[in-house]
Each structure stands twice: as C-alpha cells, then as structure tokens.
Design an enzyme around this catalytic site. Structure first.
Site, PDB file in Angstrom:
ATOM      1  N   HIS A 165      -9.521   1.337   4.960  1.00 20.23           N
ATOM      2  CA  HIS A 165      -8.245   1.516   5.657  1.00 20.23           C
ATOM      3  C   HIS A 165      -8.463   2.459   6.845  1.00 20.23           C
ATOM      4  CE1 HIS A 165      -4.145   2.637   6.578  1.00 20.23           C
ATOM      5  NE2 HIS A 165      -3.775   1.538   5.937  1.00 20.23           N
TER       6      HIS A 165
ATOM      7  N   GLU B  84      -6.871   4.850   7.935  1.00 19.10           N
ATOM      8  CA  GLU B  84      -6.646   6.270   7.645  1.00 19.10           C
ATOM      9  C   GLU B  84      -7.887   6.890   6.993  1.00 19.10           C
ATOM     10  OE1 GLU B  84      -2.943   5.604   5.584  1.00 19.10           O
ATOM     11  OE2 GLU B  84      -2.052   5.001   7.488  1.00 19.10           O
TER      12      GLU B  84
ATOM     13  N   GLY C 199       2.633   2.350  10.857  1.00 11.33           N
ATOM     14  CA  GLY C 199       3.602   3.431  10.704  1.00 11.33           C
ATOM     15  C   GLY C 199       4.314   3.817  11.996  1.00 11.33           C
TER      16      GLY C 199
ATOM     17  N   ASN D  94       0.881  -1.178   0.000  1.00 16.68           N
ATOM     18  CA  ASN D  94       0.000   0.000   0.000  1.00 16.68           C
ATOM     19  C   ASN D  94       0.910   1.217   0.000  1.00 16.68           C
ATOM     20  OD1 ASN D  94      -1.766   2.063   0.476  1.00 16.68           O
ATOM     21  ND2 ASN D  94      -2.392   1.388   2.526  1.00 16.68           N
TER      22      ASN D  94
ATOM     23  N   SER E  66       3.477  -2.111  10.404  1.00 17.30           N
ATOM     24  CA  SER E  66       4.923  -2.207  10.641  1.00 17.30           C
ATOM     25  C   SER E  66       5.502  -3.576  10.298  1.00 17.30           C
ATOM     26  CB  SER E  66       5.261  -1.810  12.078  1.00 17.30           C
ATOM     27  OG  SER E  66       4.895  -0.461  12.312  1.00 17.30           O
TER      28      SER E  66
ATOM     29  N   LYS F 146       0.174   4.210  -0.202  1.00 17.86           N
ATOM     30  CA  LYS F 146      -0.453   5.402   0.404  1.00 17.86           C
ATOM     31  C   LYS F 146      -0.194   6.608  -0.511  1.00 17.86           C
ATOM     32  CE  LYS F 146      -0.196   3.177   4.857  1.00 17.86           C
ATOM     33  NZ  LYS F 146      -0.141   3.293   6.321  1.00 17.86           N
TER      34      LYS F 146
ATOM     35  N   GLU G 199      -5.407  -4.750  10.595  1.00 15.22           N
ATOM     36  CA  GLU G 199      -4.372  -3.733  10.789  1.00 15.22           C
ATOM     37  C   GLU G 199      -4.645  -2.985  12.091  1.00 15.22           C
ATOM     38  OE1 GLU G 199      -2.405  -2.643   6.749  1.00 15.22           O
ATOM     39  OE2 GLU G 199      -3.936  -1.178   7.232  1.00 15.22           O
TER      40      GLU G 199
HETATM   41  P1  13P Z   1       3.075   0.401   7.723  1.00 12.52           P
HETATM   42  O1  13P Z   1       3.574  -0.886   7.113  1.00 12.52           O
HETATM   43  O2  13P Z   1       3.807   1.614   7.225  1.00 12.52           O
HETATM   44  O3  13P Z   1       2.981   0.317   9.208  1.00 12.52           O
HETATM   45  O4  13P Z   1       1.562   0.608   7.191  1.00 12.52           O
HETATM   46  C1  13P Z   1       0.677  -0.444   7.278  1.00 12.52           C
HETATM   47  C2  13P Z   1      -0.537  -0.095   6.499  1.00 12.52           C
HETATM   48  O5  13P Z   1      -1.295   0.793   6.884  1.00 12.52           O
HETATM   49  C3  13P Z   1      -0.779  -0.810   5.244  1.00 12.52           C
HETATM   50  O6  13P Z   1      -2.057  -0.554   4.762  1.00 12.52           O
END
Ligand code: 13P
Length: 246
Positions: free
Chosen positions: A93, A95, A170, A9, A208, A11, A164
């Site tokens: 997601h 976010e 992150g 992803n 992560s 982002k 997640e």
């Molecule tokens: P990270 O791997 O940067 O922690 O992000 C995970 C994520 O949100 C994947 O959709």
C-alpha cells in the site's frame, strides 16, 4: 467474465465496539453480486474471523512480513494471518511504501511469502501527483508491478492487483473512469506478457471510491472492483459500493 471484488481497507481505524456494529450491519446487508472482503487491523482479526465465519464476507490483513518467523519485533507473519482464516493480505500500500520506506522488492517478497501460506496478496501500485504531472505514471506502475512479476514467476496469476493513484487516496479526488481505465489497461497488458491467465486476473481501483462514483468506475473494461478506504468504515456507504459491483 471476471467476477468483481470489493475490499474494504479499514487502515488504522476501528474499535471492538465499532467493528462489531459495522460487521453486523454488513452481514445483514449481504450478499451482493460481487465478492466482498474487509481488511482489518491485525489485533482485531480474531474477532473479525469469529464474526464472519460462515458469512458471505471474507477477511484479510493490511500487511505481512516478508520473513517466515523470528526476531522481527512488531511484525506479523503470513502464517499467523492464515491461522486466523485470512483470505487476503494487502501488500505495498502506498502508505507503507511512503511511511515505512518499503521498496518494490520488499513488496514482491511479501507477496511471495503470502502466497506460500495460501493467502491472496492484493498488490498495490500507484503514482504520486508529481510523477503523474511529469508524465511518468505508466513507467512507475510498470516498475512496481515488474518486481512482483519477476519474483513470483508464473504464480503472478494468483495475485490481485490494485491501482491506487497516491493523489486520489483520502483526498476526495478520484481518478476519472477514463484515467483509471487507461492505467488498468497498461497493467493488464503487462500481466498478459507474463501469464496466459491475465484475462482472469482482477485489477482493482482504489482512491476516493464512493457510493456515487463506484458504478462508472466499475463499468470500465479493465476495472474489476475496488479497494475502499474511508467509505468502507460506514456500512451504508460500503453496502452501496458493493451493490454497484456486478
Ligand atoms: P480512500 O478510499 O479513503 O481514498 O482510500 C483508498 C485506499 O487507500 C484503499 O487502500
């Protein structure tokens, strides 16, 4: 035996030049013993499609509208994503849930629209740190998944689920393999009550995931691969994670 799936992803990262370099490196590193895909920002999907056509790596988007078409400024429809050859679309997601106030029902409606256009929705669920510390993890992820199960009915078997934990995204704080497996088992049990195909469904872990923790996470009974954020932007890291999935 479920084949593992690793999805990057990206982002809101990348540029035309950076994407071309990343994809060139990934193409030369492929194939792997797992299915692999990258979910790129919408404006790049045309170029990603051209680059990955006929390659081992599939591609997808990070969100889609719940609506078919019309006066929804800024939104991208599932039909448009399908036209660019997307195989997957991430929906729900954390976010999007947090910054765009997406409800469980809206996420379920997006998954339904995606399926109607033959895209595989990757439905994300996960608890915040406050919810975990209050002992509400299972309740939260079950409520999020339940909306999708009720909306899709037997078609739930066609989605990919991604667990997640919000506190692990992150932050460098990965859920331990045991913590992740415990939640994956809860989700698998919920899917089993909804479809006889639950044993064939993929439940990915995200938060992560790095080259050095991927193998132990992927070794858990109900973890069928990963949804990778930061580490999917560096070819050598993403390659190492894909290699850990088999
Ligand atoms: P990270 O791997 O940067 O922690 O992000 C995970 C994520 O949100 C994947 O959709």
């Amino acid at each position: 035996m479920r084949r593992k799936l690793v999805v990057g992803n990206w982002k809101m990262n990348g540029s035309r030049v950076a994407n071309a370099e990343l994809l060139a490196a990934l193409k030369s590193a492929s194939p792997w013993d797992a299915d692999v895909a990258v979910c790129a920002p919408a404006p790049y999907l045309g170029e990603v499609a051209l680059s990955l056509q006929g390659e081992f790596i599939a591609w997808g988007a990070q969100d889609c509208s719940a609506h078919e078409s019309g006066a929804f400024t800024g939104e991208v429809s599932a039909a448009m994503l399908a036209e660019f050859g997307c195989k997957y679309v991430i929906v729900g997601h954390s976010e999007r849930r947090a910054y765009h106030a997406e409800s469980d029902q809206l996420v379920a409606d997006k998954a339904k629209t995606a399926l109607e256009h033959r895209l595989t929705p990757i439905v994300c669920v996960g608890e915040t740190l406050t919810e975990r510390e209050a002992g509400h993890t299972d309740e939260v992820v079950k409520r999020q998944l339940s909306a999708v199960i009720h909306t899709l009915g037997h078609c739930i078997a066609q989605v990919v689920v991604a667990y997640e934990p919000v506190w692990a995204i992150g932050t460098g704080k990965t859920a331990s393999p045991e913590q992740a497996q415990a939640v994956h088992a809860v989700l698998r049990a919920q899917l089993k009550a909804a479809t006889e195909h639950a044993g064939d469904m993929k439940i990915l872990y995200g938060g992560s995931v790095k080259a050095d923790n991927a193998a132990t996470l992927f070794a858990q009974a109900d973890i069928d691969g990963g949804l990778i954020g930061g580490a999917s932007l560096k070819a050598s890291d993403f390659d190492a994670i894909c290699r850990a999935a088999h």
